[in-house]
Design an enzyme around this catalytic site. Sequence first.
Site, PDB file in Angstrom:
ATOM      1  N   GLY A 163      11.369  36.910  -8.715  1.00 36.38           N
ATOM      2  CA  GLY A 163      10.015  37.139  -9.241  1.00 36.38           C
ATOM      3  C   GLY A 163       8.890  36.666  -8.345  1.00 36.38           C
ATOM      4  O   GLY A 163       7.796  37.221  -8.377  1.00 36.38           O
ATOM      5  N   GLU A 170       6.377  29.739  -7.789  1.00 31.88           N
ATOM      6  CA  GLU A 170       6.961  30.410  -8.955  1.00 31.88           C
ATOM      7  C   GLU A 170       6.074  31.575  -9.380  1.00 31.88           C
ATOM      8  O   GLU A 170       4.863  31.559  -9.163  1.00 31.88           O
ATOM      9  CB  GLU A 170       7.037  29.425 -10.134  1.00 31.88           C
ATOM     10  CG  GLU A 170       8.318  28.623 -10.205  1.00 31.88           C
ATOM     11  CD  GLU A 170       9.447  29.408 -10.879  1.00 31.88           C
ATOM     12  OE1 GLU A 170       9.383  30.657 -10.954  1.00 31.88           O
ATOM     13  OE2 GLU A 170      10.406  28.750 -11.324  1.00 31.88           O
ATOM     14  N   ASP A 229       7.469  29.265 -18.020  1.00 34.27           N
ATOM     15  CA  ASP A 229       7.506  29.631 -19.431  1.00 34.27           C
ATOM     16  C   ASP A 229       7.910  28.379 -20.220  1.00 34.27           C
ATOM     17  O   ASP A 229       7.075  27.526 -20.500  1.00 34.27           O
ATOM     18  CB  ASP A 229       8.504  30.791 -19.559  1.00 34.27           C
ATOM     19  CG  ASP A 229       8.578  31.402 -20.934  1.00 34.27           C
ATOM     20  OD1 ASP A 229       7.612  31.294 -21.685  1.00 34.27           O
ATOM     21  OD2 ASP A 229       9.621  32.004 -21.260  1.00 34.27           O
ATOM     22  N   LYS A 275       2.625  29.809 -19.199  1.00 36.94           N
ATOM     23  CA  LYS A 275       2.496  30.068 -20.641  1.00 36.94           C
ATOM     24  C   LYS A 275       2.536  28.723 -21.340  1.00 36.94           C
ATOM     25  O   LYS A 275       3.600  28.293 -21.805  1.00 36.94           O
ATOM     26  CB  LYS A 275       3.691  30.886 -21.136  1.00 36.94           C
ATOM     27  CG  LYS A 275       3.625  32.360 -20.878  1.00 36.94           C
ATOM     28  CD  LYS A 275       4.821  33.016 -21.564  1.00 36.94           C
ATOM     29  CE  LYS A 275       5.045  34.414 -21.080  1.00 36.94           C
ATOM     30  NZ  LYS A 275       6.353  34.959 -21.519  1.00 36.94           N
ATOM     31  N   ASP A 305       9.977  41.289 -13.721  1.00 38.71           N
ATOM     32  CA  ASP A 305      10.700  42.489 -14.148  1.00 38.71           C
ATOM     33  C   ASP A 305      11.049  42.467 -15.627  1.00 38.71           C
ATOM     34  O   ASP A 305      10.982  41.429 -16.287  1.00 38.71           O
ATOM     35  CB  ASP A 305      12.020  42.581 -13.373  1.00 38.71           C
ATOM     36  CG  ASP A 305      13.046  41.557 -13.876  1.00 38.71           C
ATOM     37  OD1 ASP A 305      12.677  40.372 -13.991  1.00 38.71           O
ATOM     38  OD2 ASP A 305      14.185  41.947 -14.176  1.00 38.71           O
ATOM     39  N   ARG A 331       8.902  45.507 -11.198  1.00 42.66           N
ATOM     40  CA  ARG A 331       8.503  44.453 -10.257  1.00 42.66           C
ATOM     41  C   ARG A 331       7.416  44.925  -9.300  1.00 42.66           C
ATOM     42  O   ARG A 331       6.581  44.155  -8.858  1.00 42.66           O
ATOM     43  CB  ARG A 331       9.695  44.011  -9.395  1.00 42.66           C
ATOM     44  CG  ARG A 331      10.724  43.172 -10.110  1.00 42.66           C
ATOM     45  CD  ARG A 331      11.671  42.530  -9.094  1.00 42.66           C
ATOM     46  NE  ARG A 331      12.924  42.119  -9.680  1.00 42.66           N
ATOM     47  CZ  ARG A 331      13.115  40.964 -10.327  1.00 42.66           C
ATOM     48  NH1 ARG A 331      12.124  40.120 -10.477  1.00 42.66           N
ATOM     49  NH2 ARG A 331      14.295  40.653 -10.831  1.00 42.66           N
TER      50      ARG A 331
HETATM   51  P1  5GP Z   1      11.495  29.132 -17.977  1.00 44.70           P
HETATM   52  O1  5GP Z   1      12.734  28.418 -17.546  1.00 44.70           O
HETATM   53  O2  5GP Z   1      10.204  28.454 -17.569  1.00 44.70           O
HETATM   54  O3  5GP Z   1      11.516  29.411 -19.450  1.00 44.70           O
HETATM   55  O4  5GP Z   1      11.563  30.568 -17.338  1.00 44.70           O
HETATM   56  C1  5GP Z   1      11.185  30.841 -16.068  1.00 44.70           C
HETATM   57  C2  5GP Z   1      11.651  32.206 -15.644  1.00 44.70           C
HETATM   58  O5  5GP Z   1      11.785  33.088 -16.761  1.00 44.70           O
HETATM   59  C3  5GP Z   1      10.616  32.858 -14.767  1.00 44.70           C
HETATM   60  O6  5GP Z   1      10.791  32.513 -13.430  1.00 44.70           O
HETATM   61  C4  5GP Z   1      10.848  34.337 -15.056  1.00 44.70           C
HETATM   62  O7  5GP Z   1      11.873  34.821 -14.230  1.00 44.70           O
HETATM   63  C5  5GP Z   1      11.310  34.378 -16.495  1.00 44.70           C
HETATM   64  N1  5GP Z   1      10.187  34.688 -17.415  1.00 44.70           N
HETATM   65  C6  5GP Z   1       9.556  33.848 -18.254  1.00 44.70           C
HETATM   66  N2  5GP Z   1       8.567  34.464 -18.926  1.00 44.70           N
HETATM   67  C7  5GP Z   1       8.571  35.742 -18.476  1.00 44.70           C
HETATM   68  C8  5GP Z   1       7.744  36.894 -18.775  1.00 44.70           C
HETATM   69  O8  5GP Z   1       6.803  36.901 -19.567  1.00 44.70           O
HETATM   70  N3  5GP Z   1       8.057  38.037 -18.104  1.00 44.70           N
HETATM   71  C9  5GP Z   1       9.085  38.104 -17.198  1.00 44.70           C
HETATM   72  N4  5GP Z   1       9.276  39.288 -16.607  1.00 44.70           N
HETATM   73  N5  5GP Z   1       9.862  37.055 -16.898  1.00 44.70           N
HETATM   74  C10 5GP Z   1       9.603  35.880 -17.531  1.00 44.70           C
END
Ligand code: 5GP
Length: 188
Positions: A52, A107, A111, A139, A167, A173
């Site tokens: 990403g 990054e 999320d 987020k 994606d 992407r």
């Molecule tokens: P975390 O571990 O912070 O929950 O997730 C991080 C990863 O989840 C990001 O690097 C991304 O690949 C994916 N991700 C989290 N939220 C989104 C979103 O809204 N859209 C997409 N496409 N990927 C997300």
Amino acid sequence: MSFESIPAVHRDDVAEILIPADRIATRLDEMAAEIDRDYEGKEVLLIGVLKGAIFVMADLARRLNVPVAMDFMACSSYGSSTTSSGTVRIMKDLDADIDDKHVIIVEDIVDSGLTLDYLVRNLRSRHPASLEVASLLTKPSRREIDLPVRYVGFEVPDVFVVGYGLDFAERYRGLSDIVVLRPEAYGG
Ligand code: 5GP
């Protein structure tokens, strides 16, 4: 809203352009200027989290005036396609040592923070001279772990976004904008 920037084949999938390409570019200018100020006289190692972060890496690196080296990591964190599983596995590790390097993890989005928390702890154990995080998106409402993200592009609401490297099932992407998909695009 006009969706002319979206390739015709994907246009019907898009509900909203959340962050258009020109706003991304302006914000990256500001982030790069901040990094240049903070790292004056130093060399920076950008570590991109595949896949990403590829566009953020490329566009941020080209804006920096400090000397930049780049490396990449890939990890899998997701049990299903849109929610975090909490389990992180390294699929591709760095090519080189990072001890005594000024590292910035790049990054696409933070999320829950679970992936990043794992990465920060993993990289810290390799003794970099410094370690910070730059993320195009965050987020905050979804955060499960409190992590300092030093450079943030935009805060986004709790919606699933794609484009500019992000994606859904490997699609979208290549979009220049960050967009929200219509539910039908998920097969829903
Ligand atoms: P975390 O571990 O912070 O929950 O997730 C991080 C990863 O989840 C990001 O690097 C991304 O690949 C994916 N991700 C989290 N939220 C989104 C979103 O809204 N859209 C997409 N496409 N990927 C997300």
